[in-house]
Scaffold this motif. Structure first.
Motif, PDB file in Angstrom:
ATOM      1  N   HIS A  64       2.345 -49.850  28.577  1.00 43.14           N
ATOM      2  CA  HIS A  64       1.931 -48.282  28.844  1.00 43.14           C
ATOM      3  C   HIS A  64       1.423 -47.699  27.402  1.00 43.14           C
ATOM      4  CE1 HIS A  64       3.127 -47.395  32.983  1.00 43.14           C
ATOM      5  NE2 HIS A  64       4.085 -48.368  32.625  1.00 43.14           N
ATOM      6  N   LYS A  69       4.390 -38.907  26.691  1.00 43.66           N
ATOM      7  CA  LYS A  69       5.271 -37.986  27.018  1.00 43.66           C
ATOM      8  C   LYS A  69       6.636 -37.910  26.813  1.00 43.66           C
ATOM      9  CE  LYS A  69       1.774 -36.491  29.598  1.00 43.66           C
ATOM     10  NZ  LYS A  69       0.780 -37.540  29.192  1.00 43.66           N
ATOM     11  N   ALA A  70       7.515 -36.863  27.103  1.00 44.06           N
ATOM     12  CA  ALA A  70       8.827 -36.454  26.691  1.00 44.06           C
ATOM     13  C   ALA A  70       9.671 -38.024  26.731  1.00 44.06           C
ATOM     14  CB  ALA A  70       9.616 -35.634  27.399  1.00 44.06           C
ATOM     15  N   HIS A 104      -1.663 -47.360  29.808  1.00 45.71           N
ATOM     16  CA  HIS A 104      -1.425 -46.079  30.527  1.00 45.71           C
ATOM     17  C   HIS A 104      -2.410 -45.797  31.336  1.00 45.71           C
ATOM     18  CE1 HIS A 104       1.627 -43.439  32.045  1.00 45.71           C
ATOM     19  NE2 HIS A 104       1.039 -42.187  31.833  1.00 45.71           N
ATOM     20  N   LEU A 105      -3.549 -45.812  30.852  1.00 47.77           N
ATOM     21  CA  LEU A 105      -4.693 -45.217  31.707  1.00 47.77           C
ATOM     22  C   LEU A 105      -5.917 -45.948  31.553  1.00 47.77           C
ATOM     23  CD1 LEU A 105      -4.215 -41.328  30.382  1.00 47.77           C
ATOM     24  CD2 LEU A 105      -4.013 -42.008  32.788  1.00 47.77           C
ATOM     25  N   GLU A 131      -0.848 -51.504  37.997  1.00 45.74           N
ATOM     26  CA  GLU A 131      -1.773 -50.374  38.779  1.00 45.74           C
ATOM     27  C   GLU A 131      -2.276 -49.498  37.449  1.00 45.74           C
ATOM     28  OE1 GLU A 131       1.439 -50.535  38.883  1.00 45.74           O
ATOM     29  OE2 GLU A 131       2.357 -48.614  38.379  1.00 45.74           O
ATOM     30  N   HIS A 132      -1.606 -49.518  36.331  1.00 44.49           N
ATOM     31  CA  HIS A 132      -2.220 -48.360  35.129  1.00 44.49           C
ATOM     32  C   HIS A 132      -3.465 -49.029  34.488  1.00 44.49           C
ATOM     33  CE1 HIS A 132       0.812 -45.322  34.959  1.00 44.49           C
ATOM     34  NE2 HIS A 132       1.450 -46.320  35.993  1.00 44.49           N
ATOM     35  N   ILE A 135      -7.599 -48.462  36.643  1.00 40.91           N
ATOM     36  CA  ILE A 135      -7.812 -47.226  36.890  1.00 40.91           C
ATOM     37  C   ILE A 135      -8.939 -46.766  36.162  1.00 40.91           C
ATOM     38  CG2 ILE A 135      -5.867 -46.347  38.272  1.00 40.91           C
ATOM     39  CD1 ILE A 135      -4.821 -45.204  35.692  1.00 40.91           C
ATOM     40  N   PHE A 267       9.174 -47.091  28.457  1.00 41.05           N
ATOM     41  CA  PHE A 267      10.160 -45.883  28.714  1.00 41.05           C
ATOM     42  C   PHE A 267      10.825 -46.640  30.002  1.00 41.05           C
ATOM     43  CE2 PHE A 267       5.917 -45.067  30.814  1.00 41.05           C
ATOM     44  CZ  PHE A 267       6.277 -44.991  32.209  1.00 41.05           C
ATOM     45  N   PRO A 278      10.737 -42.072  41.337  1.00 37.58           N
ATOM     46  CA  PRO A 278      10.715 -42.977  40.028  1.00 37.58           C
ATOM     47  C   PRO A 278      10.075 -42.177  39.058  1.00 37.58           C
ATOM     48  CG  PRO A 278       9.166 -43.801  41.682  1.00 37.58           C
ATOM     49  CD  PRO A 278       9.964 -42.692  42.310  1.00 37.58           C
ATOM     50  N   GLY A 279       9.591 -42.921  37.902  1.00 41.83           N
ATOM     51  CA  GLY A 279       8.792 -42.178  36.921  1.00 41.83           C
ATOM     52  C   GLY A 279       9.404 -42.399  35.415  1.00 41.83           C
ATOM     53  N   PRO A 280       8.769 -41.780  34.463  1.00 42.37           N
ATOM     54  CA  PRO A 280       9.473 -42.026  33.283  1.00 42.37           C
ATOM     55  C   PRO A 280      10.884 -41.140  33.298  1.00 42.37           C
ATOM     56  CG  PRO A 280       7.399 -41.278  33.164  1.00 42.37           C
ATOM     57  CD  PRO A 280       7.538 -41.180  34.545  1.00 42.37           C
ATOM     58  N   MET A 281      11.779 -41.654  32.660  1.00 43.92           N
ATOM     59  CA  MET A 281      13.048 -41.114  32.547  1.00 43.92           C
ATOM     60  C   MET A 281      13.603 -40.894  31.130  1.00 43.92           C
ATOM     61  SD  MET A 281      16.696 -42.610  34.306  1.00 43.92           S
ATOM     62  CE  MET A 281      16.878 -43.959  32.976  1.00 43.92           C
ATOM     63  N   THR A 282      13.660 -39.313  30.863  1.00 42.91           N
ATOM     64  CA  THR A 282      13.879 -39.089  29.483  1.00 42.91           C
ATOM     65  C   THR A 282      15.488 -39.039  29.422  1.00 42.91           C
ATOM     66  OG1 THR A 282      12.232 -37.390  29.640  1.00 42.91           O
ATOM     67  CG2 THR A 282      13.772 -36.999  27.910  1.00 42.91           C
TER      68      THR A 282
ATOM     69  N   MET B   1      17.580 -36.221  38.187  1.00 42.95           N
ATOM     70  CA  MET B   1      16.553 -36.629  37.433  1.00 42.95           C
ATOM     71  C   MET B   1      16.978 -36.036  35.914  1.00 42.95           C
ATOM     72  SD  MET B   1      13.632 -37.891  38.174  1.00 42.95           S
ATOM     73  CE  MET B   1      12.081 -38.501  36.954  1.00 42.95           C
ATOM     74  N   THR B   2      16.271 -36.820  35.063  1.00 40.56           N
ATOM     75  CA  THR B   2      16.642 -36.555  33.654  1.00 40.56           C
ATOM     76  C   THR B   2      15.535 -36.002  32.780  1.00 40.56           C
ATOM     77  OG1 THR B   2      16.658 -39.004  33.258  1.00 40.56           O
ATOM     78  CG2 THR B   2      18.703 -37.952  32.966  1.00 40.56           C
ATOM     79  N   ARG B   3      14.569 -36.086  33.573  1.00 37.12           N
ATOM     80  CA  ARG B   3      13.363 -35.174  32.795  1.00 37.12           C
ATOM     81  C   ARG B   3      13.657 -33.577  32.303  1.00 37.12           C
ATOM     82  NH1 ARG B   3       8.062 -36.472  36.255  1.00 37.12           N
ATOM     83  NH2 ARG B   3       9.806 -37.481  37.595  1.00 37.12           N
ATOM     84  N   SER B   7       9.464 -30.461  29.489  1.00 31.05           N
ATOM     85  CA  SER B   7       8.204 -31.354  29.785  1.00 31.05           C
ATOM     86  C   SER B   7       7.581 -30.765  31.058  1.00 31.05           C
ATOM     87  CB  SER B   7       8.737 -32.759  29.757  1.00 31.05           C
ATOM     88  OG  SER B   7       9.253 -32.889  31.223  1.00 31.05           O
ATOM     89  N   PHE B  40       6.354 -37.387  42.803  1.00 29.94           N
ATOM     90  CA  PHE B  40       5.802 -38.656  43.225  1.00 29.94           C
ATOM     91  C   PHE B  40       5.599 -38.199  44.834  1.00 29.94           C
ATOM     92  CE2 PHE B  40       5.529 -42.739  40.930  1.00 29.94           C
ATOM     93  CZ  PHE B  40       5.927 -42.270  39.727  1.00 29.94           C
ATOM     94  N   ASP B  62       4.615 -36.999  35.029  1.00 32.73           N
ATOM     95  CA  ASP B  62       4.486 -37.411  33.811  1.00 32.73           C
ATOM     96  C   ASP B  62       3.766 -38.670  33.883  1.00 32.73           C
ATOM     97  OD1 ASP B  62       5.558 -35.552  32.241  1.00 32.73           O
ATOM     98  OD2 ASP B  62       7.201 -36.398  31.760  1.00 32.73           O
ATOM     99  N   ILE B  63       3.158 -38.992  35.057  1.00 31.65           N
ATOM    100  CA  ILE B  63       2.627 -40.453  35.469  1.00 31.65           C
ATOM    101  C   ILE B  63       1.186 -40.140  36.060  1.00 31.65           C
ATOM    102  CG2 ILE B  63       3.805 -40.685  37.864  1.00 31.65           C
ATOM    103  CD1 ILE B  63       4.193 -43.272  34.797  1.00 31.65           C
ATOM    104  N   LEU B  66      -3.534 -40.982  41.881  1.00 30.61           N
ATOM    105  CA  LEU B  66      -4.999 -40.844  42.289  1.00 30.61           C
ATOM    106  C   LEU B  66      -4.984 -40.613  43.571  1.00 30.61           C
ATOM    107  CD1 LEU B  66      -6.975 -44.133  40.983  1.00 30.61           C
ATOM    108  CD2 LEU B  66      -7.543 -42.952  43.087  1.00 30.61           C
ATOM    109  N   ALA B  78      -8.335 -41.471  38.392  1.00 30.88           N
ATOM    110  CA  ALA B  78      -6.782 -41.277  38.103  1.00 30.88           C
ATOM    111  C   ALA B  78      -6.509 -39.882  37.446  1.00 30.88           C
ATOM    112  CB  ALA B  78      -6.450 -42.494  37.077  1.00 30.88           C
ATOM    113  N   LEU B 101      -2.438 -45.186  43.478  1.00 32.87           N
ATOM    114  CA  LEU B 101      -1.452 -45.978  42.617  1.00 32.87           C
ATOM    115  C   LEU B 101      -0.309 -46.204  43.294  1.00 32.87           C
ATOM    116  CD1 LEU B 101      -2.238 -44.363  39.321  1.00 32.87           C
ATOM    117  CD2 LEU B 101      -2.946 -46.546  40.000  1.00 32.87           C
TER     118      LEU B 101
END
Ligand SMILES: [Cu+2]
Lengths: 316, 113
Positions: A64, A69-70, A104-105, A131-132, A135, A267, A278-282, B1-3, B7, B40, B62-63, B66, B78, B101
């Motif tokens: 990525h 991000k955080a 990432h992009l 998938e990243h 794009i 991450f 799902p997604g980035p976990m801080t 969620m820990t975000r 942020s 999401f 944070d992701i 599309l 994107a 995506l």
């Protein structure tokens, strides 16, 4: 460090055996006929022996590059650390595979940075896209121009190394509304053709970005037409499927096939169902590097078994 | 969620700062109906508007995501955190869309005459 020893013969005798390693907990469990059983872990001495008599290759995933991000403001630095670990391995891997989300992009500068850092190993690297990575304006053209010179379609290919047949698949393009990862008819036809000339005793390693088994459909963690690919792999004595995408270790053994997902170098993501999405976990500062890592795979000469050894960035 | 909520706030601040730049000149950033992408999912999952309305999709995750119409009649680039995409729905009807995506993410714009 988490180690898993896949005893191919023992597994094929059991019916519907499954085993999983959950990242972070270090718990290894198997279920055979509904009863949890522990599997033998590969000892350090065995791992060393495997490396001496066969070869190893290295998997990295989900770097990525460009993510800031955080959950990890410096994804570029943790990739550098991961590559530092690769360079420091006592047994030099024969090559590397990268199971996607290099960037990432899909930006040229992000691919450039990744290439420069990963190139520092001096190893051949076999990529599949995440998938990243597709794009860009051309919907994947940037990836193909850079990594797909010897590949078919959206970037799939195969190669042989020391008697092992490796297949890189692409399951991140032409995704369908409501669906999961997708291989598509053209790639499945190519796979059937590619495997036709390979003997059943040849160990097979298949790698792709999104898991080729359904880890968690609610989060899209699976590939909708993977059963067709797996049917083509049934006749082989030993099949190892290596994926990324979910940024955590998950493992399952089903018949002749061992499935394994690698950690990200960028991450972590939550375990299935433990967060709203799902997604980035801080995570608290100081824990990040225990959730990132690389995967070393040892192949023994003449043997069917592959040893999969995950190590964390935080491991000494 | 820990975000962290920090942020999340930051992401929202970026959206507020960036959206006007990306909107077509005819659009009114403050008035345009919005679909927010968070955790999401598309919020609201079904948005009802009158024909001729410009809808703004904004990514607060944070992701990247599309936005793609099931019938391919529209497709965003994107969208990174804070990016927006505007599309004008000129014809009445139901327009189902998904994330290119993460195709399990689905939404619908219901366009009334
Ligand atoms: Cu998405």
């Amino acid at each position: 460090m988490t180690q898993h020893h896949d005893d191919g013969e023992g597994i094929s005798r059991r019916h519907a055996l499954e085993c999983m390693i959950w990242a972070g907990t270090g718990v290894l469990w198997t279920v055979s006929g509904g009863v949890p059983v522990s599997l033998n872990l590969l000892g350090a001495a065995e791992a060393a022996e495997a490396q001496a008599s066969g070869f190893t290759f290295l998997q990295i995933s989900d770097s990525h590059i460009g993510f800031d991000k955080a959950a990890n403001p410096h994804a570029i630095d943790t990739l550098k650390e991961a590559i530092g670990k690769v360079k420091a391995l006592p047994a030099k891997p024969a090559f590397m595979i990268h199971t996607g989300d290099i960037t990432h992009l899909s930006k040229a500068a992000q691919f450039d940075n990744a290439d420069q850092i990963i190139g520092g190993t001096g190893l051949d690297v076999h990529y599949v896209p995440g998938e990243h990575d597709v794009i860009d304006e051309g919907n994947g053209r940037a990836y193909i121009e850079r990594y797909g010179k010897n590949a078919k379609g959206a970037g799939w290919y195969s190669f042989d190394q020391n008697g092992v047949h490796f297949v890189g698949l692409v399951n991140v393009v032409n995704l369908r509304a409501g669906g999961l990862g997708n291989l598509g008819a053209e790639q499945l036809a190519w796979l059937a053709d590619d495997l036709r000339a390979v003997s059943a005793s040849t160990p097979i390693v298949v790698f792709a970005h999104i898991p080729l088994w359904t880890v968690y459909a609610d989060w899209g963690w699976g590939t909708e037409d993977s059963t067709q690919a797996l049917a083509l792999l049934k006749r082989f004595g030993s099949v190892t499927v290596l994926n990324g995408h979910i940024h955590q270790i998950m493992q399952k053994v089903e018949g002749n096939i061992t499935f394994h997902t690698a950690r990200s170098t960028a991450f972590p993501q939550p375990a299935p169902g433990t967060a709203p999405a799902p997604g980035p976990m801080t995570v608290p500062a100081g824990q990040l590097r225990s959730l990132l890592g690389i995967t070393d795979v040892a192949v023994r000469n003449g043997g069917q078994e592959l040893a999969i050894i995950d190590s964390r960035l935080s491991d000494a | 969620m820990t975000r962290t909520s920090i942020s999340r706030l930051l992401a929202c601040a970026l959206v507020a700062g960036g959206s006007t730049l990306l909107l077509p000149e005819t659009g009114h950033a403050a008035d345009a109906p919005r679909v927010r992408i968070e955790n999401f999912s598309f919020e609201p999952q079904t948005l009802t508007v009158k024909a001729g309305t410009t809808v703004v999709f904004e990514n607060d995750d944070d992701i990247p995501h599309l936005v793609v119409a099931d019938d391919k009649s529209f497709r965003s680039k994107a969208l990174d955190t804070g990016d927006t995409y505007a599309f004008t729905f000129s014809k009445p009807g139901d327009f189902a869309y998904f994330c290119g995506l993460h195709p399990h993410m689905r939404g619908k714009i219901a366009v009334s005459p």
